[in-house]
Enzyme design. Sequence first.
Site, PDB file in Angstrom:
ATOM      1  N   HIS A   1      38.507  32.512  36.193  1.00  0.00           N
ATOM      2  CA  HIS A   1      38.074  31.815  37.414  1.00  0.00           C
ATOM      3  C   HIS A   1      38.567  30.368  37.409  1.00  0.00           C
ATOM      4  CE1 HIS A   1      34.533  34.797  37.240  1.00  0.00           C
ATOM      5  NE2 HIS A   1      35.259  35.151  38.287  1.00  0.00           N
TER       6      HIS A   1
ATOM      7  N   LYS B   1      23.364  43.130  45.013  1.00  0.00           N
ATOM      8  CA  LYS B   1      23.995  43.095  43.700  1.00  0.00           C
ATOM      9  C   LYS B   1      22.985  42.624  42.660  1.00  0.00           C
ATOM     10  CE  LYS B   1      28.436  41.601  41.865  1.00  0.00           C
ATOM     11  NZ  LYS B   1      29.628  40.808  42.089  1.00  0.00           N
TER      12      LYS B   1
ATOM     13  N   ARG C   1      43.483  40.637  39.682  1.00  0.00           N
ATOM     14  CA  ARG C   1      43.841  40.952  38.298  1.00  0.00           C
ATOM     15  C   ARG C   1      44.743  42.171  38.225  1.00  0.00           C
ATOM     16  NH1 ARG C   1      37.736  41.322  36.584  1.00  0.00           N
ATOM     17  NH2 ARG C   1      37.948  42.457  38.522  1.00  0.00           N
TER      18      ARG C   1
ATOM     19  N   SER D   1      33.906  39.388  34.281  1.00  0.00           N
ATOM     20  CA  SER D   1      32.572  38.928  33.895  1.00  0.00           C
ATOM     21  C   SER D   1      31.767  40.075  33.287  1.00  0.00           C
ATOM     22  CB  SER D   1      31.840  38.347  35.105  1.00  0.00           C
ATOM     23  OG  SER D   1      32.493  37.180  35.563  1.00  0.00           O
TER      24      SER D   1
END
Length: 162
Positions: free
Chosen positions: A19, A43, A92, A130
């Site tokens: 990040h 979430k 990514r 993460s």
Amino acid sequence: MGIRDAAYPGSFDPITFGHVNIVKRSIERFDNLYVVVVNNPNKKYLFSLQERIEMVKKDLEDIPNVIVESFDGLLVNYLKEKKIYNLIRGLRAVSDYEYELQMANANHMLFPQLEIFFLMADTDFSYISSSMIKEIASYNGDVSKWVSKFVELKLKEKLLKK
């Protein structure tokens, strides 16, 4: 706020060096970068919104022209309210692209003036997430290659106190 500002939203649960790399590369291209810690009620987060904001602010404190804020709700409403017309998204892998393309199309339909910039993750960070970091940390694994000392300490406090 203005045409030369951009926003980089994310849950940052926790913030990683990946990040931070996207932030550093983005700020070279814009006057101000709003790093928006989002809170999605659907979430489940390890860290509270306040904890995530604290970690993001700490990790980005030495980067000029970065503003850390939070928002819950529709991202385009935040962008319109702030008059931010540029959105940064990090990618990514190809799997990220499919999801991000769907989101980009939806956001563009809701906010036609929005320009969306996809930045490929630096190869040093293209494989980290993460979620992966949280899993490694939960087994007391070494995550120092991927997160700051501050975040590493917060992970240990949260995951190993049980």
